[in-house]
Scaffold this active site. Structure first.
Site, PDB file in Angstrom:
ATOM      1  N   SER A  21      -6.010  -0.589   0.255  1.00  0.00           N
ATOM      2  CA  SER A  21      -6.595  -1.548   1.203  1.00  0.00           C
ATOM      3  C   SER A  21      -8.017  -1.930   0.818  1.00  0.00           C
ATOM      4  O   SER A  21      -8.407  -3.096   0.880  1.00  0.00           O
ATOM      5  CB  SER A  21      -6.588  -0.951   2.617  1.00  0.00           C
ATOM      6  N   GLY A  92       1.649  -7.724   0.958  1.00  0.00           N
ATOM      7  CA  GLY A  92       1.402  -8.322   2.263  1.00  0.00           C
ATOM      8  C   GLY A  92      -0.084  -8.483   2.529  1.00  0.00           C
ATOM      9  O   GLY A  92      -0.510  -9.455   3.168  1.00  0.00           O
ATOM     10  N   GLN A 167      -4.213  -6.306   9.004  1.00  0.00           N
ATOM     11  CA  GLN A 167      -4.081  -7.516   8.196  1.00  0.00           C
ATOM     12  C   GLN A 167      -4.335  -8.774   9.021  1.00  0.00           C
ATOM     13  O   GLN A 167      -5.037  -9.687   8.584  1.00  0.00           O
ATOM     14  CB  GLN A 167      -2.691  -7.566   7.557  1.00  0.00           C
ATOM     15  N   ASP A 313       1.692   3.860   7.488  1.00  0.00           N
ATOM     16  CA  ASP A 313       2.247   3.908   6.135  1.00  0.00           C
ATOM     17  C   ASP A 313       2.726   5.301   5.747  1.00  0.00           C
ATOM     18  O   ASP A 313       3.452   5.455   4.753  1.00  0.00           O
ATOM     19  CB  ASP A 313       1.216   3.426   5.112  1.00  0.00           C
ATOM     20  N   LYS A 340       7.946  -3.947   7.477  1.00  0.00           N
ATOM     21  CA  LYS A 340       7.238  -3.554   6.264  1.00  0.00           C
ATOM     22  C   LYS A 340       8.017  -4.089   5.057  1.00  0.00           C
ATOM     23  O   LYS A 340       8.806  -5.017   5.170  1.00  0.00           O
ATOM     24  CB  LYS A 340       7.078  -2.030   6.224  1.00  0.00           C
TER      25      LYS A 340
END
Length: 429
Positions: A21, A92, A167, A313, A340
């Site tokens: 990330s 994503g 996100q 996650d 996901k």
């Protein structure tokens, strides 16, 4: 196809690769800022390289030297219009965050991802961006890629998040940087806050109450030096391995322990794992620590509510952990797993059932009964890196080998995973 099996303790010290990330964001933020940004500890995974490829196509120069990256940018106000489609691969994060950035730029662009990304919902991002005035066209009313985006001047909004999603929050905040007025985003549960931390690191004023983030438009990012900590989502696989394989001890260095991401540590402790955290620091702009895990007697727990965004996650590997805990572990409020890389609720239940686990899906999660001895089988990864790594870690406790139908998908987030697998199974450092 890759077949794995190991019987015996795990020993070793691993340096966890950079946080995915944060690596994505370091490139995007450096590309928006005018000047030179340097990144140390960058994760050279397929996903993060997709972000680099996309910003290069709008005129940003990026040099990669191992885990060190230099970003030279003319600034977002001087980006050039890409002459090809922006391909975001399996990422994503790239797709959703870049949508927010491109919507506020002055260029026209088209984004598309791989087969998995083309099935993932985008209206959660495109809807609030359109409220800001963004011009975005996509399949099913903007819910699926490809997305065609005509950058333009945007207006600030006050937005109530319907789901906890870093996100979505990040896409709005990045668009808000160049919007007229003050944008606020209110969360229903706290999602990972890497964007807010990094915005401040790049010189942007971000204000925050308990659940609302506020950002004044018209601010410019200042180039920065970013130190990327190890990814706790990658570390989670070895934390679980060390806890469930008898007589094991694994030491993990340079792990990011951001409080919005450390849910796996909390759950392991609740289940009785022998886990120690030492050497905590708050480096460049993120907290890091060394984590030590030993084989442990585990008891079942319930994972739900505000914990879920902090370990979303990690739920696949957490489900494997639960197969070795005494009692019934219940995971609730995890509907996000359905959108996901694959429907991870179904995928986890299907694949762990093949191994002999007592596990069943629920509408918003799963129930796992343990402890249960597991046996080998061929695991379908669905092209999902976290399902692949879950299967690989399972091979450390199964009575016979586990075969992964597609081990290559693991490179999306952890390119040297199998090197580390060999390291802890052979006890070499």
């Amino acid at each position: 196809m890759k077949t794995l099996h190991h019987q015996g303790p795990l020993k070793g010290t691993l340096v966890i690769p950079g946080d995915k990330s944060i690596s994505h964001r370091s490139i995007l933020f450096g590309a928006m800022a005018q000047g030179t940004t340097t990144v140390e500890g960058f994760l050279q995974s397929d996903d993060c390289l997709s972000t680099i490829d996309c910003v290069q196509r709008v005129g940003v120069q990026v040099e990669v030297d191992g885990d060190r990256v230099t970003v030279n940018s003319p600034g977002i106000e001087n980006w050039k219009e890409p002459d090809t489609i922006l391909y975001t691969g399996n990422s994503g994060t790239t797709t959703r965050l870049l949508a927010g950035v491109l919507a506020s730029s002055s260029v026209a662009s088209v984004m598309i991802g791989d087969e998995s990304i083309q099935k993932r919902p985008m209206k959660r991002v495109t809807d609030p961006l359109r409220l800001m005035g963004a011009e975005i066209i996509g399949r099913s009313g903007g819910n699926f890629t490809p997305l065609a985006i005509q950058g333009k001047k945007l207006a600030a909004i006050s937005y109530q998040m319907p789901v906890a999603s870093a996100q979505v929050k990040s896409a709005i905040l990045l668009a808000a940087l160049r919007a007229e007025g003050t944008t606020s985003v209110t969360e229903i549960d706290t999602s990972r806050d890497h964007t807010e931390k990094m915005l401040r690191h790049f010189g942007v004023e971000v204000h925050q109450t308990e659940s609302t983030i506020t950002l004044q438009g018209g601010q410019k990012l200042t180039p920065a030096h970013v130190v990327v900590p190890g990814d706790i989502s990658s570390a989670a696989f070895w934390l679980v391995a060390g806890a469930i394989v008898p007589d094991s001890f694994i030491r993990l260095e340079n792990v990011g322990v951001n409080p919005t991401r450390d849910g796996i540590v909390e759950v392991l402790q609740e289940m009785g794992a022998t886990l120690r955290m030492t050497g905590s620091t708050s480096g460049s702009h993120e907290e890091t620590a060394t984590l030590e895990i030993e084989s442990s007697h585990l008891t079942a727990t319930e994972v739900q509510g505000s914990q879920i965004p902090r370990l979303i996650d990690e739920i696949p590997i957490l489900a494997l952990l639960a197969t070795q805990a005494t009692g019934v572990t219940v995971i609730r409020d995890a509907e996000e797993l359905k959108v996901k890389e694959t429907n991870r609720i179904d995928a986890v239940v299907n694949e762990l059932t093949k191994l002999g686990a007592q596990i069943e899906s629920t509408e918003d999660g799963m129930r796992i009964t343990g402890p249960t001895p597991l046996h080998g089988a061929t695991i379908t990864t669905y092209g999902d890196h976290r399902i692949g790594m879950m299967g690989a870690i399972a091979s450390l406790i199964t009575s016979s080998p586990v075969t992964l139908d597609n081990a290559d998908c693991i490179s999306v987030s952890y390119p040297n995973f199998f090197e580390h697998y060999k390291q802890v199974t052979t006890g070499s450092n």
